[in-house]
Structures are given as structure tokens and as C-alpha cells.
Design a protein around this motif. Structure first.
Motif, PDB file in Angstrom:
ATOM      1  N   PRO A 202      -1.443   1.892  39.366  1.00  0.00           N
ATOM      2  CA  PRO A 202      -0.167   1.355  38.891  1.00  0.00           C
ATOM      3  C   PRO A 202      -0.378   0.284  37.837  1.00  0.00           C
ATOM      4  O   PRO A 202      -1.397  -0.411  37.813  1.00  0.00           O
ATOM      5  CB  PRO A 202       0.454   0.766  40.164  1.00  0.00           C
ATOM      6  CG  PRO A 202      -0.221   1.470  41.284  1.00  0.00           C
ATOM      7  CD  PRO A 202      -1.606   1.754  40.806  1.00  0.00           C
ATOM      8  N   ILE A 203       0.604   0.152  36.956  1.00  0.00           N
ATOM      9  CA  ILE A 203       0.506  -0.824  35.871  1.00  0.00           C
ATOM     10  C   ILE A 203       0.445  -2.244  36.420  1.00  0.00           C
ATOM     11  O   ILE A 203      -0.246  -3.110  35.877  1.00  0.00           O
ATOM     12  CB  ILE A 203       1.703  -0.659  34.907  1.00  0.00           C
ATOM     13  CG1 ILE A 203       1.658   0.747  34.266  1.00  0.00           C
ATOM     14  CG2 ILE A 203       1.698  -1.738  33.838  1.00  0.00           C
ATOM     15  CD1 ILE A 203       2.802   1.022  33.345  1.00  0.00           C
ATOM     16  N   LYS A 204       1.138  -2.503  37.534  1.00  0.00           N
ATOM     17  CA  LYS A 204       1.143  -3.840  38.107  1.00  0.00           C
ATOM     18  C   LYS A 204      -0.253  -4.268  38.557  1.00  0.00           C
ATOM     19  O   LYS A 204      -0.649  -5.420  38.388  1.00  0.00           O
ATOM     20  CB  LYS A 204       2.114  -3.900  39.286  1.00  0.00           C
ATOM     21  CG  LYS A 204       3.592  -3.798  38.880  1.00  0.00           C
ATOM     22  CD  LYS A 204       4.478  -3.967  40.095  1.00  0.00           C
ATOM     23  CE  LYS A 204       5.958  -3.912  39.685  1.00  0.00           C
ATOM     24  NZ  LYS A 204       6.848  -4.082  40.860  1.00  0.00           N
ATOM     25  N   ILE A 205      -0.994  -3.315  39.110  1.00  0.00           N
ATOM     26  CA  ILE A 205      -2.351  -3.650  39.562  1.00  0.00           C
ATOM     27  C   ILE A 205      -3.252  -3.964  38.377  1.00  0.00           C
ATOM     28  O   ILE A 205      -4.021  -4.935  38.379  1.00  0.00           O
ATOM     29  CB  ILE A 205      -2.927  -2.495  40.407  1.00  0.00           C
ATOM     30  CG1 ILE A 205      -2.107  -2.313  41.682  1.00  0.00           C
ATOM     31  CG2 ILE A 205      -4.391  -2.760  40.751  1.00  0.00           C
ATOM     32  CD1 ILE A 205      -2.578  -1.192  42.565  1.00  0.00           C
TER      33      ILE A 205
ATOM     34  N   ALA B 110      -2.353  -5.031  35.409  1.00  0.00           N
ATOM     35  CA  ALA B 110      -1.933  -6.296  34.824  1.00  0.00           C
ATOM     36  C   ALA B 110      -2.421  -7.479  35.667  1.00  0.00           C
ATOM     37  O   ALA B 110      -2.843  -8.515  35.121  1.00  0.00           O
ATOM     38  CB  ALA B 110      -0.412  -6.338  34.698  1.00  0.00           C
ATOM     39  N   GLY B 111      -2.396  -7.327  36.982  1.00  0.00           N
ATOM     40  CA  GLY B 111      -2.870  -8.407  37.848  1.00  0.00           C
ATOM     41  C   GLY B 111      -4.344  -8.670  37.677  1.00  0.00           C
ATOM     42  O   GLY B 111      -4.792  -9.825  37.647  1.00  0.00           O
TER      43      GLY B 111
ATOM     44  N   SER C  34      -4.918 -10.413  34.296  1.00  0.00           N
ATOM     45  CA  SER C  34      -4.471 -11.810  34.357  1.00  0.00           C
ATOM     46  C   SER C  34      -5.467 -12.673  35.122  1.00  0.00           C
ATOM     47  O   SER C  34      -5.751 -13.813  34.740  1.00  0.00           O
ATOM     48  CB  SER C  34      -3.095 -11.884  35.023  1.00  0.00           C
ATOM     49  OG  SER C  34      -2.139 -11.127  34.295  1.00  0.00           O
TER      50      SER C  34
END
Length: 365
Positions: free
Chosen positions: A160-163, A165-166, A169
């Protein structure tokens, strides 16, 4: 009165004319004549069976495996006496027992024979276990997750994109924190050679005749040419003591890293006392080349002769610089032979040349 009476060939006893009745002896029982029994052998399990008589249908069921066996006519039958035997008798024929046939097997559906179906996929119609439930969750959902098709789909599914991005970051934050900590806690011996080169390079551009550039921990001075007056013991502070070839004056210079610790005038004086292994008198505030420090006098030291000394704290470096002019404490004849102008010039060049190079800005840089 007992008398003997003869009746035929037998003599009988009588009492007062009365003849007693004597029971006739019972005949001895005859052994029953055992007639040969019918012996049958099972065609399936080869078990032997002894039958008293042939069954009405001409067939009998094997008591061991339940197979139907055809039976011919018996050659002989047992006597009635043998029918009264019980299972506890030695000659009891177990073949006369009519065992019940096995109940027909329950109809159970067959499990799949597909070799690809390696996991339980739920109850099959007609399965006797169909009414039972698993105690640890939904078996169908677990099977769907573990099927080969589901595993293949999971391997090829992108993150997933959220993973993503995390993770990015987190890496950026780690790098930024690393640089911040390096800037805050930078210092130590790791940058000494780099900063020393800067200070020594500045002084090395125009070295006066009869002098040499001496640097420690990024700090440098012009020191008069001469022989080493005393070898200083190794320690936290690097230092050097020489006697001038020109005037015979003694010069001392040393420096060490002090880190982030701030020192007031009294703390700077006590630190100088620990290094010279003696006393430092005075401690008057002074300033040289923009560096603030104290000025005092070394007395009764195991490391240095009595001399004027100055201590500075500049850009996390602690610096000691001192000198004993040849005329100091000399007798009148020696003082008259010393070139006082050369002596004063030598003192001025030495003290005024103090240079503290820039400090590196990082822990590992």
C-alpha cells in the motif's frame, strides 16, 4: 429271627418271615455315540466351522468375516447328548452359534481425490462430520487464505502507498536527526588534524626567522627555535616546552579538547593547577587575539619552572601558554649580558601568535 430263604438260585434273608425288598441296580449309562459333524471352511478367511446340521438354505455366514459360504449335506450328526453341551464344556461346538451379521455400513461421501486440494474446504454433503463446527474460527475463511491461488495473489500484490510513504518518512527523519545530533555533540580528537591544518596554515604563511609553527588540537603558535627543555608526560593535553637558542628563555604551549563544558575563571585556574602539578597564583582576567581567559603565575610545579602563564577557553579548546624570560630571577651579571630588546620581541611574537582554528561541525565529520 433272621432266616435264610432260597428263591430259585438266589438266597434271600428274612426277618421273622418278612423278606425285605432290594432295589435292582440301575444300568450303567452308555456313552453317547458321537456321529461325525459337518465341517465347513470359509472361502474368504479360511476359518473352519463345525455344523451340527446343514442349514435349510444350504448356506451359512462365516462368524469371523461375515462371508456367505455354501454348505453340503452332513455325513453324520451328533447325538442328542451333544446338544446338551454348554460353552463351558470341552466338546462344545462353537459352530452351532448363529452370530448376527454385521450391520450395513453407513453411507459416507468420499473425500476429494484431487491432489491440488491439500486443505480442508468445508463439510461434504453426506459427511457424518458435517454437523460439527471448528472451535478456532471459520475454517472456510482460513482455507481461502491458504489456498495456492490466494498465496500467489498475495505475493504479487504491491505494498500500500501508506506503508511506502511511512517508510520513506522514517528514513528522512532518521537522517535529519543524525545531522542534528552531530552538530550538537560534535567535537573530540577526530577533527583535530583538520582544524589544526587550518590554524597552522594561517601561521605558516609568514613564519618569522628563528621560529617554528607548533600546533595542538587545532591551536597554533610561533615558538622560538631551541632544544626541548623537558619532555612532558603523555596525557589529555598535548604540550611542548623549549629553551630559546637566541635568548635562553623558556616557552611552554599546550592545548586539549574541552567539549561543551563551560568554565569560569576559577575553574580555568584549577584546571591549570592540575596540569602543571603545582600552584597557579593569581588568575586575573585577560584577553588575547579575541580569546578571553585568565593570567597568573606558576609556582612550585613538578612540570614547569616558575613562569607567567595564561589560560584560554576558545571554541571548546582549553589552551595554556606561558614563558619564563631569561632575565627573570637571574643575577645582576646575567641580566646585564642579556639583550633585553630581543627578549621582549621574542615574548611578544610568541604570545601574540596564538591562533585557534575553526572547529569541525559534526560528530563524524
Amino acid at each position: 429271627m433272621l432266616q435264610t430263604e432260597t428263591r430259585g438260585d438266589a438266597k434271600m434273608l428274612s426277618w421273622n418271615g418278612h423278606t425285605p425288598t432290594v432295589a435292582e441296580p440301575s444300568p450303567k449309562p452308555e456313552k453317547p455315540n458321537l456321529i461325525a459333524m459337518l465341517t465347513v471352511k470359509c472361502t474368504q478367511c479360511q476359518a473352519g466351522m463345525k455344523l451340527q446340521k446343514a442349514p435349510a438354505g444350504g448356506k451359512v455366514k462365516c462368524p469371523r468375516c461375515g462371508a456367505i459360504v455354501s454348505v453340503g449335506q452332513p455325513a453324520a450328526t451328533k447325538t442328542a447328548a451333544s446338544q446338551s453341551l454348554t460353552p463351558d464344556d470341552d466338546d462344545f461346538d462353537f459352530g452351532q452359534i448363529n452370530f448376527p451379521s454385521a450391520a450395513p455400513a453407513s453411507t459416507v461421501s468420499s473425500f476429494p481425490v484431487n491432489p491440488a486440494a491439500t486443505v480442508y474446504q468445508g463439510p461434504i454433503p453426506g459427511d457424518p462430520l458435517a454437523g460439527q463446527e471448528e472451535a478456532a474460527g471459520d475454517a472456510t475463511a482460513a482455507a481461502a487464505v491458504n489456498t495456492p491461488s490466494a498465496q500467489t495473489a498475495a505475493k504479487g500484490k504491491p505494498l500500500p502507498i501508506k506503508i511506502i510513504a511511512g517508510v520513506v518518512s522514517g528514513l528522512v527523519a532518521f537522517v535529519v536527526m543524525f545531522f542534528v545530533v552531530s552538530m550538537m555533540f560534535g567535537g573530540g580528537g577526530g577533527e583535530a588534524s583538520a582544524t589544526a591544518a587550518n590554524a597552522a596554515a594561517e601561521l605558516g604563511k609568514n613564519v618569522p626567522a628563528g621560529y617554528q609553527v607548533v600546533e595542538f588540537e587545532g591551536c597554533a603558535v610561533y615558538m622560538p627555535d631551541g632544544e626541548v627543555f623537558r619532555e612532558m608526560p603523555p596525557g589529555a593535553m598535548e604540550s611542548k616546552v623549549v629553551r630559546s637558542d637566541k635568548t635562553g628563555s623558556i616557552f611552554f604551549f599546550g592545548a586539549m579538547d574541552n567539549g561543551k563544558m563551560e568554565l569560569d575563571d576559577e575553574q580555568m585556574r584549577k584546571k591549570a593547577k592540575r596540569f602543571v602539578a603545582g600552584d597557579v597564583l593569581g588568575g586575573t582576567p585577560t584577553e588575547r587575539n579575541g580569546y578571553k581567559g585568565i593570567k597568573g603565575r606558576v609556582s612550585v610545579s613538578a612540570m614547569l619552572p616558575d613562569m607567567t602563564i595564561e589560560a584560554y577557553l576558545a571554541d571548546e579548546r582549553y589552551i595554556l601558554i606561558g614563558s619564563q624570560p631569561a632575565s627573570m630571577g637571574a643575577d645582576v651579571e646575567t641580566q646585564m649580558s642579556i639583550d633585553r630588546a630581543a627578549e621582549n620581541e621574542e615574548q611578544k611574537i610568541f604570545f601574540d601568535s596564538l591562533k585557534v582554528g575553526p572547529k569541525s561541525g559534526g560528530l563524524f565529520f
